[in-house]
Design an enzyme around this catalytic site. Structure first.
Site, PDB file in Angstrom:
ATOM      1  N   GLY A  43       0.780  -1.238   0.000  1.00 37.83           N
ATOM      2  CA  GLY A  43       0.000   0.000   0.000  1.00 37.83           C
ATOM      3  C   GLY A  43       0.808   1.283   0.000  1.00 37.83           C
ATOM      4  O   GLY A  43       0.323   2.330  -0.391  1.00 37.83           O
ATOM      5  N   GLU A  97       3.520   4.059   6.033  1.00 39.84           N
ATOM      6  CA  GLU A  97       2.355   3.182   5.927  1.00 39.84           C
ATOM      7  C   GLU A  97       1.247   3.903   5.166  1.00 39.84           C
ATOM      8  O   GLU A  97       1.150   5.139   5.222  1.00 39.84           O
ATOM      9  CB  GLU A  97       1.915   2.833   7.366  1.00 39.84           C
ATOM     10  CG  GLU A  97       0.641   2.078   7.549  1.00 39.84           C
ATOM     11  CD  GLU A  97       0.697   0.633   7.083  1.00 39.84           C
ATOM     12  OE1 GLU A  97       0.919   0.431   5.870  1.00 39.84           O
ATOM     13  OE2 GLU A  97       0.479  -0.274   7.907  1.00 39.84           O
ATOM     14  N   ASP A  98       0.417   3.165   4.466  1.00 39.35           N
ATOM     15  CA  ASP A  98      -0.695   3.787   3.752  1.00 39.35           C
ATOM     16  C   ASP A  98      -1.787   4.231   4.714  1.00 39.35           C
ATOM     17  O   ASP A  98      -2.324   5.322   4.611  1.00 39.35           O
ATOM     18  CB  ASP A  98      -1.256   2.840   2.671  1.00 39.35           C
ATOM     19  CG  ASP A  98      -1.589   1.446   3.195  1.00 39.35           C
ATOM     20  OD1 ASP A  98      -1.357   1.165   4.400  1.00 39.35           O
ATOM     21  OD2 ASP A  98      -2.076   0.631   2.401  1.00 39.35           O
ATOM     22  N   ASP A 101      -5.375   1.652  10.854  1.00 43.36           N
ATOM     23  CA  ASP A 101      -6.791   1.364  11.087  1.00 43.36           C
ATOM     24  C   ASP A 101      -6.943   0.869  12.527  1.00 43.36           C
ATOM     25  O   ASP A 101      -7.031   1.662  13.450  1.00 43.36           O
ATOM     26  CB  ASP A 101      -7.195   0.319  10.034  1.00 43.36           C
ATOM     27  CG  ASP A 101      -8.674   0.025  10.002  1.00 43.36           C
ATOM     28  OD1 ASP A 101      -9.425   0.645  10.758  1.00 43.36           O
ATOM     29  OD2 ASP A 101      -9.088  -0.840   9.214  1.00 43.36           O
ATOM     30  N   LYS A 129      -7.406   6.199  10.580  1.00 42.70           N
ATOM     31  CA  LYS A 129      -8.816   5.986  10.955  1.00 42.70           C
ATOM     32  C   LYS A 129      -8.867   5.821  12.470  1.00 42.70           C
ATOM     33  O   LYS A 129      -8.899   4.705  12.977  1.00 42.70           O
ATOM     34  CB  LYS A 129      -9.338   4.690  10.317  1.00 42.70           C
ATOM     35  CG  LYS A 129      -9.719   4.759   8.874  1.00 42.70           C
ATOM     36  CD  LYS A 129     -10.545   3.506   8.544  1.00 42.70           C
ATOM     37  CE  LYS A 129     -10.235   2.963   7.201  1.00 42.70           C
ATOM     38  NZ  LYS A 129     -10.871   1.655   6.939  1.00 42.70           N
ATOM     39  N   PHE A 150     -14.126   1.903   4.179  1.00 40.52           N
ATOM     40  CA  PHE A 150     -13.091   1.159   3.459  1.00 40.52           C
ATOM     41  C   PHE A 150     -12.730   1.937   2.198  1.00 40.52           C
ATOM     42  O   PHE A 150     -13.579   2.174   1.341  1.00 40.52           O
ATOM     43  CB  PHE A 150     -13.554  -0.248   3.106  1.00 40.52           C
ATOM     44  CG  PHE A 150     -12.453  -1.080   2.525  1.00 40.52           C
ATOM     45  CD1 PHE A 150     -11.524  -1.706   3.343  1.00 40.52           C
ATOM     46  CD2 PHE A 150     -12.311  -1.204   1.148  1.00 40.52           C
ATOM     47  CE1 PHE A 150     -10.483  -2.442   2.809  1.00 40.52           C
ATOM     48  CE2 PHE A 150     -11.266  -1.945   0.604  1.00 40.52           C
ATOM     49  CZ  PHE A 150     -10.349  -2.562   1.438  1.00 40.52           C
ATOM     50  N   VAL A 151     -11.463   2.353   2.113  1.00 43.94           N
ATOM     51  CA  VAL A 151     -11.046   3.213   1.008  1.00 43.94           C
ATOM     52  C   VAL A 151     -10.039   2.510   0.099  1.00 43.94           C
ATOM     53  O   VAL A 151      -9.355   1.570   0.518  1.00 43.94           O
ATOM     54  CB  VAL A 151     -10.436   4.542   1.527  1.00 43.94           C
ATOM     55  CG1 VAL A 151     -11.492   5.373   2.218  1.00 43.94           C
ATOM     56  CG2 VAL A 151      -9.259   4.279   2.456  1.00 43.94           C
ATOM     57  N   ARG A 163      -5.221   0.199  -6.912  1.00 46.08           N
ATOM     58  CA  ARG A 163      -4.037   0.835  -6.305  1.00 46.08           C
ATOM     59  C   ARG A 163      -3.557   2.043  -7.096  1.00 46.08           C
ATOM     60  O   ARG A 163      -2.922   2.946  -6.549  1.00 46.08           O
ATOM     61  CB  ARG A 163      -2.870  -0.167  -6.220  1.00 46.08           C
ATOM     62  CG  ARG A 163      -3.054  -1.281  -5.222  1.00 46.08           C
ATOM     63  CD  ARG A 163      -1.735  -2.013  -5.022  1.00 46.08           C
ATOM     64  NE  ARG A 163      -1.909  -3.305  -4.386  1.00 46.08           N
ATOM     65  CZ  ARG A 163      -2.004  -3.507  -3.076  1.00 46.08           C
ATOM     66  NH1 ARG A 163      -1.967  -2.483  -2.268  1.00 46.08           N
ATOM     67  NH2 ARG A 163      -2.148  -4.721  -2.585  1.00 46.08           N
TER      68      ARG A 163
HETATM   69  P1  5GP Z   1      -4.502  -2.190  10.822  1.00 47.65           P
HETATM   70  O1  5GP Z   1      -3.580  -3.285  11.258  1.00 47.65           O
HETATM   71  O2  5GP Z   1      -4.127  -0.848  11.351  1.00 47.65           O
HETATM   72  O3  5GP Z   1      -5.940  -2.534  11.132  1.00 47.65           O
HETATM   73  O4  5GP Z   1      -4.477  -2.144   9.257  1.00 47.65           O
HETATM   74  C1  5GP Z   1      -3.389  -1.756   8.539  1.00 47.65           C
HETATM   75  C2  5GP Z   1      -3.476  -2.278   7.119  1.00 47.65           C
HETATM   76  O5  5GP Z   1      -4.789  -2.690   6.766  1.00 47.65           O
HETATM   77  C3  5GP Z   1      -3.110  -1.209   6.143  1.00 47.65           C
HETATM   78  O6  5GP Z   1      -1.749  -1.213   5.865  1.00 47.65           O
HETATM   79  C4  5GP Z   1      -3.926  -1.571   4.925  1.00 47.65           C
HETATM   80  O7  5GP Z   1      -3.204  -2.456   4.120  1.00 47.65           O
HETATM   81  C5  5GP Z   1      -5.139  -2.285   5.478  1.00 47.65           C
HETATM   82  N1  5GP Z   1      -6.311  -1.390   5.557  1.00 47.65           N
HETATM   83  C6  5GP Z   1      -6.854  -0.842   6.650  1.00 47.65           C
HETATM   84  N2  5GP Z   1      -7.918  -0.066   6.345  1.00 47.65           N
HETATM   85  C7  5GP Z   1      -8.026  -0.118   5.003  1.00 47.65           C
HETATM   86  C8  5GP Z   1      -8.918   0.510   4.061  1.00 47.65           C
HETATM   87  O8  5GP Z   1      -9.826   1.284   4.368  1.00 47.65           O
HETATM   88  N3  5GP Z   1      -8.686   0.219   2.751  1.00 47.65           N
HETATM   89  C9  5GP Z   1      -7.695  -0.603   2.328  1.00 47.65           C
HETATM   90  N4  5GP Z   1      -7.589  -0.811   1.024  1.00 47.65           N
HETATM   91  N5  5GP Z   1      -6.845  -1.206   3.186  1.00 47.65           N
HETATM   92  C10 5GP Z   1      -6.994  -0.948   4.508  1.00 47.65           C
END
Ligand code: 5GP
Length: 185
Positions: A43, A97-98, A101, A129, A150-151, A163
């Site tokens: 990402g 990081e992208d 969440d 988020k 979800f984006v 992407r």
């Molecule tokens: P976390 O571990 O913080 O829940 O999630 C991190 C990873 O989940 C991000 O690097 C990303 O790859 C994926 N992710 C979380 N939210 C989204 C979203 O809204 N869209 C997409 N495409 N990926 C997400």
């Protein structure tokens, strides 16, 4: 706008402006130092590229690939799929990081990287988020706070699609319904 996108949350122009601001801030904060960017694949690929291009400091770049997502739902289990090729001992690390969440991925990553004795370690994320957080993550550089949607776009995918979109958008429900829709049309 792509036909599968319902709404653009962050436009191409907003991204370009904000990434330049973030790169400038990093250039000021790390003046005279070498920054070791660690990109979280896949990402980060557009974000890291634009950030590094605009940062006026010496940089080193390496990548990790972690996995916790399948489709639109987090499994909550983080695994290392690809590790760094270089040592980060004594380096000034910025994790790129992208999106943060739940925070589980970044929490896992920071714990893992701290055991490798970097001089410093900070988090730089394009999107945040905060309403989805399960564990706290100290974010030093954040592009945009977004709601719990979800984006896709600018590096972020849905089943490996979207992407390359130059903006951050929300998918139409009709684009999410089929698991087998993981092939380019
Ligand atoms: P976390 O571990 O913080 O829940 O999630 C991190 C990873 O989940 C991000 O690097 C990303 O790859 C994926 N992710 C979380 N939210 C989204 C979203 O809204 N869209 C997409 N495409 N990926 C997400």
């Amino acid at each position: 706008m792509h036909e599968d996108i319902r709404e653009i949350l962050v436009s191409r122009e907003q991204i370009e402006k904000r990434v330049k601001e973030m790169a400038l801030q990093i250039s000021v904060d790390y003046k005279g130092k070498c920054v070791f960017f660690i990109g979280v694949l896949k990402g980060c690929f557009l974000f890291l590229s634009d950030l590094a291009k605009n940062a006026a400091v010496d940089t080193n770049v390496d990548f990790m690939m972690l996995s916790s997502y399948s489709g639109t739902a987090s499994t909550g289990v983080v695994r290392t799929m690809l590790d760094l090729k270089q040592s980060i001992e004594g380096k000034h690390v910025i994790i790129v990081e992208d999106i943060v969440d739940s925070g589980l991925t970044m929490n896992y990553m920071m714990k893992n990287l701290r055991t490798r004795n970097p001089e410093s370690i900070e988090v730089c994320t394009l999107l945040n988020k905060p309403s989805c957080r399960k564990v706290e993550v100290p974010i030093k550089y954040c592009g945009f706070e977004i709601p719990d949607k979800f984006v896709v776009g600018y590096g972020l995918d849905y089943n490996e699609l979207y992407r390359n979109l130059p903006y951050i958008g929300v998918l139409k429900p009709s684009a999410i319904r089929l698991e087998e829709k993981n092939e380019c049309k």
